[in-house]
Design an enzyme around this catalytic site. Structure first.
Site, short mmCIF file in Angstrom:
data_model
loop_
_atom_site.label_atom_id
_atom_site.label_comp_id
_atom_site.label_asym_id
_atom_site.label_seq_id
_atom_site.Cartn_x
_atom_site.Cartn_y
_atom_site.Cartn_z
N ASP A 99 0.86 -1.19 0.00
CA ASP A 99 0.00 0.00 0.00
C ASP A 99 0.89 1.24 0.00
O ASP A 99 2.08 1.17 0.34
CB ASP A 99 -0.91 0.02 1.23
CG ASP A 99 -1.87 1.21 1.23
OD1 ASP A 99 -2.55 1.41 0.20
OD2 ASP A 99 -1.92 1.95 2.21
N SER A 100 0.29 2.36 -0.36
CA SER A 100 1.03 3.62 -0.29
C SER A 100 1.43 3.94 1.15
O SER A 100 2.37 4.70 1.38
CB SER A 100 0.15 4.75 -0.82
OG SER A 100 -1.03 4.83 -0.06
N CYS A 142 -4.23 -1.51 -2.30
CA CYS A 142 -4.39 -0.07 -2.47
C CYS A 142 -5.24 0.14 -3.73
O CYS A 142 -4.87 -0.35 -4.81
CB CYS A 142 -3.01 0.56 -2.65
SG CYS A 142 -3.04 2.31 -3.06
N ASN A 143 -6.36 0.79 -3.57
CA ASN A 143 -7.24 1.01 -4.73
C ASN A 143 -6.59 1.91 -5.77
O ASN A 143 -6.75 1.71 -6.97
CB ASN A 143 -8.55 1.64 -4.27
CG ASN A 143 -9.41 0.64 -3.53
OD1 ASN A 143 -10.20 -0.06 -4.13
ND2 ASN A 143 -9.23 0.54 -2.22
N THR A 144 -5.85 2.91 -5.29
CA THR A 144 -5.25 3.87 -6.22
C THR A 144 -4.22 3.16 -7.10
O THR A 144 -4.20 3.33 -8.33
CB THR A 144 -4.60 5.02 -5.43
OG1 THR A 144 -5.55 5.49 -4.46
CG2 THR A 144 -4.21 6.15 -6.35
N GLU A 197 -3.42 9.37 7.58
CA GLU A 197 -1.95 9.21 7.64
C GLU A 197 -1.36 10.11 8.73
O GLU A 197 -0.32 9.80 9.29
CB GLU A 197 -1.32 9.54 6.28
CG GLU A 197 -1.57 8.49 5.20
CD GLU A 197 -0.61 7.29 5.28
OE1 GLU A 197 0.58 7.48 5.57
OE2 GLU A 197 -1.08 6.16 5.06
N CYS A 242 -11.25 2.60 -0.56
CA CYS A 242 -9.89 3.00 -0.19
C CYS A 242 -9.59 2.24 1.09
O CYS A 242 -10.39 2.24 2.02
CB CYS A 242 -9.80 4.50 0.06
SG CYS A 242 -8.20 5.00 0.74
N HIS A 256 -7.63 2.75 3.40
CA HIS A 256 -7.46 3.55 4.62
C HIS A 256 -8.78 3.80 5.36
O HIS A 256 -8.79 3.98 6.57
CB HIS A 256 -6.89 4.94 4.27
CG HIS A 256 -5.42 4.99 4.03
ND1 HIS A 256 -4.83 4.40 2.94
CD2 HIS A 256 -4.43 5.58 4.73
CE1 HIS A 256 -3.52 4.64 2.99
NE2 HIS A 256 -3.25 5.35 4.05
N1 DGL Z 1 -5.02 2.94 0.62
C1 DGL Z 1 -4.96 3.66 -0.63
C2 DGL Z 1 -6.18 3.29 -1.46
O1 DGL Z 1 -6.80 2.26 -1.20
C3 DGL Z 1 -4.75 5.12 -0.34
C4 DGL Z 1 -4.27 5.85 -1.49
C5 DGL Z 1 -3.45 7.07 -1.22
O2 DGL Z 1 -2.28 6.93 -0.82
O3 DGL Z 1 -3.95 8.17 -1.45
O4 DGL Z 1 -6.55 3.98 -2.41
#
Ligand code: DGL
Length: 280
Positions: free
Chosen positions: A11-12, A74-76, A159, A193, A195
Site C-alpha cells: 500500500d502507499s 491499495c485502490n489507487t 496518515e 480505499c 485507509h
Molecule cells: N489505501 C490507498 C487506497 O486504497 C490510499 C491511497 C493514497 O495513498 O492516497 O486507495
C-alpha cells in the site's frame, strides 16, 4: 522448493494493513511481507505515470525478496498501475509471478449488497477519476447505477493520525453529503480505499441509519483464499511458516506507532528504500 516465498502486500502507507489484517485472520499459516511506501504517500492525487512508476518499483522490491504473489492492497495503485504491470511488465520481468489488486474482487460482489442497485463509491481522487469502479461494476452488475465521490482529505487525515479529530468530522460529513446529493436512491456505500475503515465509526455516524457500508478487507481475503485454491501451483509456492514482516519507506517509529491501529496487533517494522539499488 525455493525456500521462503512470502505473499507480498503493498500500500502507499498504512491502509493495506486493514486488508492484511483480514487476510492473516483468514489464512494465518502463510508468510507475509508488508510494504508501506509512507515516504511518498498519499498516492491519491498523483498522476497515472507517477503511481505506475512507484507501484512498479514496489512490485520489483517484492520480487527481489522472493515473493511470487503480490497483492496491491491499495485502490489507487490497483486503478492506475495494475493493468499495465500485469499486461506489459510481468511478461517481461517475471512471467511466472502474479500481481493482484483489490478492485476486481470487490466489483465481483458489490452488487449483491445493494437491493436497489444504486451504489455509492467513496475513494481517492485517483481511484474516482480513473473510472475503474463504474467500468468494472458494469461487467458484473450491468443494471447497477454507480455514483462516485472523491474524498481527497481523508487519507491525509488518517496518515496524520487526525482521523478522530473534529476536523475529520467536518470532512467526513461533507464528502458523504456530496455523495448522497448525487442520488437519494443509494442504499450501499463502498469504502473504496483501504485507509477508510479507520473512519468507519464517523462514516456510519454521518450516513443514513439504514445505509449498508462495505469495507474491502474480508472481500479481498476471501477472494485470495479462492484464488489460491484455484491455483494449486501458486499455493504450493507460498511458504507457510506464519512469519509476518513489515517494511516502510519512512520512519519505522511512526509506522510502528500507527500500524497497530490498522493491523490490530503490535507491529515492528524495518526501513527500506524504493527505486534505488537495494543494500544487501
Ligand atoms: N489505501 C490507498 C487506497 O486504497 C490510499 C491511497 C493514497 O495513498 O492516497 O486507495
Amino acid at each position: 522448493m525455493e525456500g521462503k516465498q512470502p505473499i507480498g502486500i503493498f500500500d502507499s502507507g498504512y491502509g493495506g494493513l486493514t486488508v492484511m489484517r483480514e487476510i492473516t485472520n483468514r489464512m494465518p499459516e502463510y508468510d507475509y511481507l508488508y510494504l508501506g511506501d509512507n515516504a511518498r504517500a498519499p498516492y491519491g492525487p498523483r498522476s497515472f505515470d507517477t503511481v505506475y512508476r512507484y507501484t512498479l518499483e514496489a512490485v520489483q522490491w517484492f520480487f527481489d525478496r522472493n515473493c511470487s504473489l503480490v497483492i496491491l492492497a491499495c485502490n489507487t495503485a490497483s486503478a492506475k498501475a495494475l493493468r499495465t504491470i500485469q499486461q506489459n511488465d510481468l511478461p517481461r520481468i517475471a512471467p511466472e509471478k502474479r500481481v493482484l489488486g483489490v478492485i476486481r474482487p470487490t466489483t465481483e460482489v458489490i452488487g449483491n449488497f445493494s437491493p436497489s442497485g444504486n451504489i455509492g463509491i467513496l475513494g481517492t481522487s485517483g481511484t474516482v477519476n480513473s473510472g475503474s469502479y463504474p467500468i468494472e461494476i458494469e461487467k458484473f452488475f450491468p443494471t447497477a447505477k454507480v455514483f462516485q465521490q472523491a474524498c481527497p482529505m481523508w487519507v491525509p487525515l488518517i496518515e496524520n493520525n487526525e482521523f478522530n479529530s473534529n476536523g475529520a468530522d467536518f470532512f467526513v460529513r461533507k464528502s458523504i453529503h456530496e455523495l448522497l446529493l448525487k442520488s437519494a436512491m443509494i442504499d450501499t456505500i463502498l469504502l473504496a480505499c483501504t485507509h477508510y475503515p479507520l473512519m468507519l465509526g464517523k462514516i456510519k455516524e454521518y450516513s443514513p441509519a439504514d445505509m449498508t457500508i462495505i469495507t474491502q478487507g474480508e472481500i479481498v481475503a476471501r477472494s485470495l483464499d479462492d484464488y489460491l485454491e484455484r491455483h494449486p501451483a501458486m499455493k504450493s509456492r507460498c511458504s507457510a511458516g506464519g512469519i509476518r514482516e513489515f517494511f516502510t519507506t519512512d520512519s519505522t517509529e511512526d509506522f510502528d506507532n500507527h500500524a497497530t491501529t490498522f493491523f490490530g496487533e503490535p507491529v515492528r517494522s524495518r526501513h527500506t528504500v524504493l527505486g534505488q539499488p537495494q543494500e544487501g
